[in-house]
Scaffold this motif. Sequence first.
Motif, PDB file in Angstrom:
ATOM      1  N   ASN A  72      65.162  31.063 -14.564  1.00 14.05           N
ATOM      2  CA  ASN A  72      66.471  30.774 -13.970  1.00 14.05           C
ATOM      3  C   ASN A  72      66.545  31.298 -12.538  1.00 14.05           C
ATOM      4  O   ASN A  72      67.000  30.596 -11.637  1.00 14.05           O
ATOM      5  N   SER A  73      66.092  32.531 -12.338  1.00 10.19           N
ATOM      6  CA  SER A  73      66.100  33.116 -10.997  1.00 10.19           C
ATOM      7  C   SER A  73      65.190  32.322 -10.061  1.00 10.19           C
ATOM      8  O   SER A  73      65.551  32.031  -8.921  1.00 10.19           O
ATOM      9  N   ILE A  74      64.000  31.968 -10.588  1.00 12.52           N
ATOM     10  CA  ILE A  74      63.034  31.209  -9.776  1.00 12.52           C
ATOM     11  C   ILE A  74      63.619  29.848  -9.405  1.00 12.52           C
ATOM     12  O   ILE A  74      63.514  29.396  -8.269  1.00 12.52           O
ATOM     13  N   LEU A  75      64.258  29.206 -10.398  1.00 11.57           N
ATOM     14  CA  LEU A  75      64.869  27.891 -10.165  1.00 11.57           C
ATOM     15  C   LEU A  75      65.918  27.964  -9.063  1.00 11.57           C
ATOM     16  O   LEU A  75      65.925  27.145  -8.142  1.00 11.57           O
ATOM     17  N   ASN A  76      66.804  28.964  -9.167  1.00 13.76           N
ATOM     18  CA  ASN A  76      67.866  29.109  -8.168  1.00 13.76           C
ATOM     19  C   ASN A  76      67.288  29.363  -6.781  1.00 13.76           C
ATOM     20  O   ASN A  76      67.722  28.780  -5.793  1.00 13.76           O
ATOM     21  N   TYR A  77      66.297  30.250  -6.732  1.00 11.34           N
ATOM     22  CA  TYR A  77      65.663  30.604  -5.455  1.00 11.34           C
ATOM     23  C   TYR A  77      64.962  29.380  -4.864  1.00 11.34           C
ATOM     24  O   TYR A  77      65.102  29.077  -3.674  1.00 11.34           O
ATOM     25  N   ASN A  78      64.222  28.680  -5.720  1.00  5.89           N
ATOM     26  CA  ASN A  78      63.471  27.487  -5.321  1.00  5.89           C
ATOM     27  C   ASN A  78      64.397  26.437  -4.701  1.00  5.89           C
ATOM     28  O   ASN A  78      64.126  25.871  -3.642  1.00  5.89           O
ATOM     29  N   ARG A  79      65.538  26.222  -5.353  1.00  6.26           N
ATOM     30  CA  ARG A  79      66.497  25.209  -4.883  1.00  6.26           C
ATOM     31  C   ARG A  79      67.162  25.670  -3.590  1.00  6.26           C
ATOM     32  O   ARG A  79      67.369  24.872  -2.673  1.00  6.26           O
ATOM     33  N   LEU A  80      67.492  26.973  -3.533  1.00  6.49           N
ATOM     34  CA  LEU A  80      68.136  27.533  -2.338  1.00  6.49           C
ATOM     35  C   LEU A  80      67.215  27.417  -1.127  1.00  6.49           C
ATOM     36  O   LEU A  80      67.634  26.977  -0.043  1.00  6.49           O
ATOM     37  N   VAL A  81      65.941  27.803  -1.328  1.00  8.57           N
ATOM     38  CA  VAL A  81      64.978  27.764  -0.222  1.00  8.57           C
ATOM     39  C   VAL A  81      64.798  26.326   0.276  1.00  8.57           C
ATOM     40  O   VAL A  81      64.776  26.076   1.490  1.00  8.57           O
ATOM     41  N   ALA A  82      64.693  25.381  -0.656  1.00  8.33           N
ATOM     42  CA  ALA A  82      64.520  23.967  -0.266  1.00  8.33           C
ATOM     43  C   ALA A  82      65.703  23.502   0.582  1.00  8.33           C
ATOM     44  O   ALA A  82      65.517  22.841   1.609  1.00  8.33           O
ATOM     45  N   THR A  83      66.912  23.895   0.180  1.00  8.54           N
ATOM     46  CA  THR A  83      68.119  23.492   0.909  1.00  8.54           C
ATOM     47  C   THR A  83      68.160  24.144   2.288  1.00  8.54           C
ATOM     48  O   THR A  83      68.362  23.465   3.304  1.00  8.54           O
ATOM     49  N   LEU A  84      67.958  25.470   2.324  1.00  9.19           N
ATOM     50  CA  LEU A  84      68.031  26.187   3.595  1.00  9.19           C
ATOM     51  C   LEU A  84      66.952  25.710   4.565  1.00  9.19           C
ATOM     52  O   LEU A  84      67.206  25.531   5.758  1.00  9.19           O
ATOM     53  N   ASP A  85      65.744  25.492   4.032  1.00 11.07           N
ATOM     54  CA  ASP A  85      64.616  25.060   4.862  1.00 11.07           C
ATOM     55  C   ASP A  85      64.920  23.703   5.498  1.00 11.07           C
ATOM     56  O   ASP A  85      64.701  23.498   6.696  1.00 11.07           O
ATOM     57  N   SER A  86      65.450  22.816   4.679  1.00  8.62           N
ATOM     58  CA  SER A  86      65.783  21.469   5.165  1.00  8.62           C
ATOM     59  C   SER A  86      66.898  21.534   6.221  1.00  8.62           C
ATOM     60  O   SER A  86      66.845  20.843   7.241  1.00  8.62           O
ATOM     61  N   GLN A  87      67.897  22.392   5.968  1.00  6.98           N
ATOM     62  CA  GLN A  87      68.990  22.547   6.939  1.00  6.98           C
ATOM     63  C   GLN A  87      68.480  23.186   8.232  1.00  6.98           C
ATOM     64  O   GLN A  87      68.921  22.833   9.329  1.00  6.98           O
ATOM     65  N   ALA A  88      67.533  24.124   8.087  1.00 12.57           N
ATOM     66  CA  ALA A  88      66.974  24.802   9.271  1.00 12.57           C
ATOM     67  C   ALA A  88      66.249  23.803  10.168  1.00 12.57           C
ATOM     68  O   ALA A  88      66.371  23.862  11.398  1.00 12.57           O
ATOM     69  N   VAL A  89      65.511  22.889   9.560  1.00 14.22           N
ATOM     70  CA  VAL A  89      64.815  21.861  10.357  1.00 14.22           C
ATOM     71  C   VAL A  89      65.838  20.992  11.084  1.00 14.22           C
ATOM     72  O   VAL A  89      65.645  20.640  12.255  1.00 14.22           O
TER      73      VAL A  89
END
Lengths: 160, 72
Positions: A72-89
């Motif tokens: 669950n923690s990994i899933l949340n982190y994984n999804r958060l990172v994907a979102t933030l990374d995409s927004q950062a680009v």
Amino acid sequence: MKWFNGFLVVGLLLVGSSCAALKNSSLTATQKAEYTTNQNLAAIAKLNLAVTKDIISLNQAGLVGNHNATVNSILNYNRLVATLDSQAVGIMQSGQPWPTRAQQVFTMFQQAKMPADVSAFLNNPSTNKTVKAVISTIQTIQNTINAVIAATQAGVGGTN
Amino acid sequence: MGIALAIFQGVNLVTSLVAPTIQMVVELKAIFDKSGTDYTAEIKGFQDGALVDDQATLDAVAAWKAANGFTD
């Protein structure tokens, strides 16, 4: 003519790589920071893709339930990172001055903190080997995120 | 007669209590099954979203590098 074509191809490749090297070496400090940040954002995305694929495998193997809290923690982190990374680009390519973009990316990436319970599972001998590998990748992601935070922090208040 | 009626009413009461309990178990099982499906769907949603966003990031950086003349 074949040998000539071969020389031509090798020659063009050498010219191409020299141009790339010249391009990369003649950058200003801001351009270098921008280039490095983009490279790091791509590296984070690649690592995060690997984590997502590992979670899919774990899920298909029915191992998600055995490590519910971790996954669950990994899933949340994984999804958060994907979102933030995409927004950062998106911010990086927004056309705003570099200090403004640096500030926005810096502020945003500070939300991406590695879940505290994930590290604990890495040190647990009973944790599944694949889950451990995933956690290890997440640690690399967090290190790369920290590099982005440091690079953008250095750009805050600078010149474009 | 009074005792027989009391036993009948008692059995009737127990039966009426047991029947809904079994029904409740069936309903609870259905709820758990449904929540299991929802949880799986949630995981899949997270994974699909992450895959799309990560790929978008890689494509955007590759496009930026190409547009600015960078190579790895």
